[in-house]
Design a protein around this motif. Structure first.
Motif, PDB file in Angstrom:
ATOM      1  N   VAL A   1      -3.622 -22.438   0.868  1.00  0.00           N
ATOM      2  CA  VAL A   1      -2.249 -22.242   0.383  1.00  0.00           C
ATOM      3  C   VAL A   1      -2.256 -21.427  -0.906  1.00  0.00           C
ATOM      4  O   VAL A   1      -1.398 -20.571  -1.122  1.00  0.00           O
ATOM      5  N   GLU A   2      -3.247 -21.649  -1.758  1.00  0.00           N
ATOM      6  CA  GLU A   2      -3.327 -20.922  -3.027  1.00  0.00           C
ATOM      7  C   GLU A   2      -3.465 -19.415  -2.812  1.00  0.00           C
ATOM      8  O   GLU A   2      -3.054 -18.628  -3.653  1.00  0.00           O
ATOM      9  N   ALA A   3      -4.019 -19.024  -1.680  1.00  0.00           N
ATOM     10  CA  ALA A   3      -4.233 -17.603  -1.405  1.00  0.00           C
ATOM     11  C   ALA A   3      -2.927 -16.861  -1.154  1.00  0.00           C
ATOM     12  O   ALA A   3      -2.856 -15.654  -1.363  1.00  0.00           O
ATOM     13  N   PHE A   4      -1.888 -17.571  -0.696  1.00  0.00           N
ATOM     14  CA  PHE A   4      -0.630 -16.872  -0.405  1.00  0.00           C
ATOM     15  C   PHE A   4       0.563 -17.406  -1.189  1.00  0.00           C
ATOM     16  O   PHE A   4       1.647 -16.836  -1.125  1.00  0.00           O
ATOM     17  N   ASP A   5       0.382 -18.453  -1.945  1.00  0.00           N
ATOM     18  CA  ASP A   5       1.514 -19.057  -2.649  1.00  0.00           C
ATOM     19  C   ASP A   5       2.135 -18.116  -3.674  1.00  0.00           C
ATOM     20  O   ASP A   5       3.342 -18.110  -3.867  1.00  0.00           O
ATOM     21  N   GLY A   6       1.332 -17.286  -4.311  1.00  0.00           N
ATOM     22  CA  GLY A   6       1.859 -16.394  -5.336  1.00  0.00           C
ATOM     23  C   GLY A   6       2.007 -14.945  -4.907  1.00  0.00           C
ATOM     24  O   GLY A   6       2.195 -14.068  -5.748  1.00  0.00           O
ATOM     25  N   LEU A   7       1.945 -14.679  -3.601  1.00  0.00           N
ATOM     26  CA  LEU A   7       2.067 -13.302  -3.124  1.00  0.00           C
ATOM     27  C   LEU A   7       3.450 -12.734  -3.428  1.00  0.00           C
ATOM     28  O   LEU A   7       4.460 -13.394  -3.194  1.00  0.00           O
ATOM     29  N   VAL A   8       3.474 -11.529  -3.966  1.00  0.00           N
ATOM     30  CA  VAL A   8       4.735 -10.841  -4.243  1.00  0.00           C
ATOM     31  C   VAL A   8       4.613  -9.407  -3.740  1.00  0.00           C
ATOM     32  O   VAL A   8       3.692  -8.691  -4.126  1.00  0.00           O
ATOM     33  N   TYR A   9       5.516  -9.027  -2.867  1.00  0.00           N
ATOM     34  CA  TYR A   9       5.645  -7.645  -2.420  1.00  0.00           C
ATOM     35  C   TYR A   9       6.989  -7.146  -2.918  1.00  0.00           C
ATOM     36  O   TYR A   9       7.939  -7.917  -3.044  1.00  0.00           O
ATOM     37  N   GLY A  10       7.077  -5.868  -3.191  1.00  0.00           N
ATOM     38  CA  GLY A  10       8.351  -5.311  -3.623  1.00  0.00           C
ATOM     39  C   GLY A  10       8.338  -3.803  -3.613  1.00  0.00           C
ATOM     40  O   GLY A  10       7.278  -3.175  -3.572  1.00  0.00           O
ATOM     41  N   ASP A  11       9.529  -3.234  -3.680  1.00  0.00           N
ATOM     42  CA  ASP A  11       9.648  -1.774  -3.728  1.00  0.00           C
ATOM     43  C   ASP A  11      10.073  -1.315  -5.115  1.00  0.00           C
ATOM     44  O   ASP A  11      10.540  -0.206  -5.290  1.00  0.00           O
ATOM     45  N   PHE A  12       9.878  -2.169  -6.102  1.00  0.00           N
ATOM     46  CA  PHE A  12      10.327  -1.859  -7.461  1.00  0.00           C
ATOM     47  C   PHE A  12       9.195  -1.497  -8.415  1.00  0.00           C
ATOM     48  O   PHE A  12       9.434  -1.268  -9.592  1.00  0.00           O
ATOM     49  N   PHE A  13       7.969  -1.413  -7.929  1.00  0.00           N
ATOM     50  CA  PHE A  13       6.834  -1.091  -8.801  1.00  0.00           C
ATOM     51  C   PHE A  13       6.766   0.400  -9.127  1.00  0.00           C
ATOM     52  O   PHE A  13       6.323   0.786 -10.188  1.00  0.00           O
ATOM     53  N   ASP A  14       7.168   1.243  -8.187  1.00  0.00           N
ATOM     54  CA  ASP A  14       7.165   2.692  -8.377  1.00  0.00           C
ATOM     55  C   ASP A  14       8.592   3.181  -8.191  1.00  0.00           C
ATOM     56  O   ASP A  14       9.132   3.125  -7.092  1.00  0.00           O
ATOM     57  N   ARG A  15       9.182   3.661  -9.261  1.00  0.00           N
ATOM     58  CA  ARG A  15      10.594   4.054  -9.203  1.00  0.00           C
ATOM     59  C   ARG A  15      10.825   5.331  -8.410  1.00  0.00           C
ATOM     60  O   ARG A  15      11.918   5.558  -7.911  1.00  0.00           O
ATOM     61  N   GLY A  16       9.818   6.157  -8.279  1.00  0.00           N
ATOM     62  CA  GLY A  16       9.976   7.428  -7.584  1.00  0.00           C
ATOM     63  C   GLY A  16      10.073   7.261  -6.080  1.00  0.00           C
ATOM     64  O   GLY A  16      11.115   7.451  -5.467  1.00  0.00           O
ATOM     65  N   GLU A  17       8.970   6.893  -5.465  1.00  0.00           N
ATOM     66  CA  GLU A  17       8.919   6.799  -4.013  1.00  0.00           C
ATOM     67  C   GLU A  17       9.425   5.464  -3.485  1.00  0.00           C
ATOM     68  O   GLU A  17       9.792   5.356  -2.325  1.00  0.00           O
ATOM     69  N   LYS A  18       9.397   4.416  -4.316  1.00  0.00           N
ATOM     70  CA  LYS A  18       9.808   3.062  -3.954  1.00  0.00           C
ATOM     71  C   LYS A  18       9.060   2.530  -2.730  1.00  0.00           C
ATOM     72  O   LYS A  18       9.666   2.050  -1.762  1.00  0.00           O
ATOM     73  N   PRO A  19       7.731   2.603  -2.730  1.00  0.00           N
ATOM     74  CA  PRO A  19       7.002   2.031  -1.597  1.00  0.00           C
ATOM     75  C   PRO A  19       7.020   0.503  -1.676  1.00  0.00           C
ATOM     76  O   PRO A  19       7.049  -0.071  -2.755  1.00  0.00           O
ATOM     77  N   TYR A  20       7.025  -0.143  -0.535  1.00  0.00           N
ATOM     78  CA  TYR A  20       6.987  -1.602  -0.447  1.00  0.00           C
ATOM     79  C   TYR A  20       5.517  -2.005  -0.490  1.00  0.00           C
ATOM     80  O   TYR A  20       4.789  -1.844   0.486  1.00  0.00           O
ATOM     81  N   ILE A  21       5.062  -2.500  -1.643  1.00  0.00           N
ATOM     82  CA  ILE A  21       3.642  -2.793  -1.845  1.00  0.00           C
ATOM     83  C   ILE A  21       3.466  -4.185  -2.437  1.00  0.00           C
ATOM     84  O   ILE A  21       4.401  -4.776  -2.981  1.00  0.00           O
ATOM     85  N   ALA A  22       2.248  -4.673  -2.338  1.00  0.00           N
ATOM     86  CA  ALA A  22       1.904  -5.949  -2.968  1.00  0.00           C
ATOM     87  C   ALA A  22       1.795  -5.741  -4.472  1.00  0.00           C
ATOM     88  O   ALA A  22       1.396  -4.678  -4.937  1.00  0.00           O
ATOM     89  N   SER A  23       2.154  -6.769  -5.198  1.00  0.00           N
ATOM     90  CA  SER A  23       2.032  -6.697  -6.652  1.00  0.00           C
ATOM     91  C   SER A  23       0.562  -6.573  -7.024  1.00  0.00           C
ATOM     92  O   SER A  23      -0.269  -7.340  -6.537  1.00  0.00           O
ATOM     93  N   PRO A  24       0.227  -5.601  -7.868  1.00  0.00           N
ATOM     94  CA  PRO A  24      -1.166  -5.457  -8.290  1.00  0.00           C
ATOM     95  C   PRO A  24      -1.668  -6.656  -9.092  1.00  0.00           C
ATOM     96  O   PRO A  24      -2.855  -6.862  -9.218  1.00  0.00           O
ATOM     97  N   GLY A  25      -0.771  -7.443  -9.632  1.00  0.00           N
ATOM     98  CA  GLY A  25      -1.152  -8.625 -10.390  1.00  0.00           C
ATOM     99  C   GLY A  25       0.005  -9.110 -11.240  1.00  0.00           C
ATOM    100  O   GLY A  25       1.022  -8.433 -11.387  1.00  0.00           O
ATOM    101  N   PRO A  26      -0.140 -10.301 -11.808  1.00  0.00           N
ATOM    102  CA  PRO A  26       0.956 -10.858 -12.612  1.00  0.00           C
ATOM    103  C   PRO A  26       1.284 -10.020 -13.842  1.00  0.00           C
ATOM    104  O   PRO A  26       2.441  -9.950 -14.260  1.00  0.00           O
ATOM    105  N   GLU A  27       0.281  -9.359 -14.412  1.00  0.00           N
ATOM    106  CA  GLU A  27       0.535  -8.527 -15.598  1.00  0.00           C
ATOM    107  C   GLU A  27       1.411  -7.336 -15.245  1.00  0.00           C
ATOM    108  O   GLU A  27       2.328  -6.976 -15.979  1.00  0.00           O
ATOM    109  N   LYS A  28       1.137  -6.706 -14.105  1.00  0.00           N
ATOM    110  CA  LYS A  28       1.921  -5.556 -13.657  1.00  0.00           C
ATOM    111  C   LYS A  28       3.352  -5.974 -13.308  1.00  0.00           C
ATOM    112  O   LYS A  28       4.304  -5.239 -13.587  1.00  0.00           O
ATOM    113  N   LEU A  29       3.501  -7.150 -12.713  1.00  0.00           N
ATOM    114  CA  LEU A  29       4.826  -7.655 -12.380  1.00  0.00           C
ATOM    115  C   LEU A  29       5.646  -7.861 -13.654  1.00  0.00           C
ATOM    116  O   LEU A  29       6.798  -7.405 -13.747  1.00  0.00           O
TER     117      LEU A  29
END
Length: 160
Positions: free
Chosen positions: A95-123
């Motif tokens: 459960v710990e492996a997926f409990d904190g998974l975050v995907y979003g299209d807000f990490f790159d404002r230009g292309e807005k790709p739907y990607i996994a969060s690179p980490g909590p610091e980047k989020l």
């Protein structure tokens, strides 16, 4: 098959009650999971089986677990997900492996790709950048603290 199984388990085991009247599941739920999975850029995010499993787990959690109101129900759901991954994908996962998974299209404002969060610091950095931009453009400033639960909630809301 795992998506259909989890949908039918939710439909039969998580029935609406007066306290949980929103526990209604229909065929739009698996369709929304598929729609979320189709938003990802295959070349960058789905390089291996683990990437696909993480994406599937994330979408299942967003579509089903986010509606569950009690910790007991969320724990039940997490256990069912682990079972289905082991049964259908022949992969052991915790459960710990997926409990904190975050995907979003807000990490790159230009292309807005739907990607996994690179980490909590980047989020956190991403949300602070958006806050700085808002405060720079508007006369009323917001002084917000993006603690971990607030970050997860914003990521869920941004998906809508």
């Amino acid at each position: 098959a795992a998506t259909v199984d989890i949908f039918f388990r939710m439909s039969t085991d998580m029935l609406p009650t007066p306290v949980k009247s929103h526990y209604t599941f229909n065929l739009r739920d698996p369709a929304k999971m598929l729609q979320g999975m189709l938003m990802v850029q295959v070349n960058s995010e789905l390089k291996d089986k683990d990437g696909l499993v993480r994406l599937w787990l994330h979408e299942a959690c967003r579509q089903f677990r986010d509606r569950l109101v009690s910790a007991e129900d969320r724990t039940w759901f997490n256990d069912r997900l682990v079972e289905k991954v082991e049964e259908h994908l022949l992969t052991k996962i915790s459960v710990e492996a997926f409990d904190g998974l975050v995907y979003g299209d807000f990490f790159d404002r230009g292309e807005k790709p739907y990607i996994a969060s690179p980490g909590p610091e980047k989020l956190l950095e991403t949300f602070n950048d958006y806050l700085e931009e808002y405060n720079g453009m508007n006369p009323s400033k917001m002084n917000l603290v993006f603690f971990e639960e607030a970050q997860k909630h914003l990521a869920r809301v941004a998906r809508i």
